[in-house]
Design an enzyme around this catalytic site. Sequence first.
Site: not given
Length: 283
Positions: A119, A140, A152, A190
């Site tokens: 992540s 991800h 992602e 993130n």
Amino acid sequence: MEIKKVMVIGAGQMGGGIAQVCAQAGFDVKLNDIKEESYTKGLAVITKNLSRNVEKGRMTEDEKNAILGRITKSLDLQDASDVDIIIEAAVENMDIKKSIFAKLDEIAPTYAILATNTSSLPITEIAAVTKRPENVIGMHYMNPVPVMKLVEIIRGLATSDEVYQAVEDMTRKLEKTPVEVNDFPGFVANRVLMPMINEAIYTLYEGVASVEAIDEVMKLGMNHPMGPLQLADFIGLDTCLYIMETLHEGFGDSKYRPCPLLRKYVNAGWLGKKSGRGFYEYS
């Protein structure tokens, strides 16, 4: 490059979810974990998810059994010797991921794609421990995997266009939406989400408002389905801290400094929902 056989490393929440959606899409899946009990627990969660779909009329009992029939147990990385893609979903720790990728590089066929569900960690650095950096990529997934549509897809410095296209095509077969992202700490999801959560923790730390008040403001005022502190509990406060440390180290910018209260909770073992206590208590 056509992907047919998949191996997923890690039978936890993310790995189990990835295995489920791959099997649902018709791929043969080897679900690997170092512990048999972890595999058994992971398969039980998958079975429960599929049974719920049967109860709601989204699939038949025969379809459920066919999906489960496409998942096979693996307790040895040597099982990667005949797969087309390996998706690693082990713990978010660079040393562990490097160790896994170095071993997979020796075992997996030369054409196999090595993907990581990290992540926040750099794909290029993970790829550097292999002799096939052009075949290493980030995938991800969002949690919970069976529900969330986004993946992602992160290119490392050397990731080839062919590998990227194969992974994008596979993602669409999973009925997910691929979004191309470049290799920066935290990627997009993130890098945007974690500083928001961290700032919410600062507002608690500084006594601006209570846990419930902070979450209510973001739910009712910003139309978020879940408040940032509750979301942090669901993600795991240790994971939040690790990602903030990765962002802080990667960018060297004080705006990514983890809140001392987050660090204190993690040191206390208050990791959120999985430990029974975080910003909220879970019985």
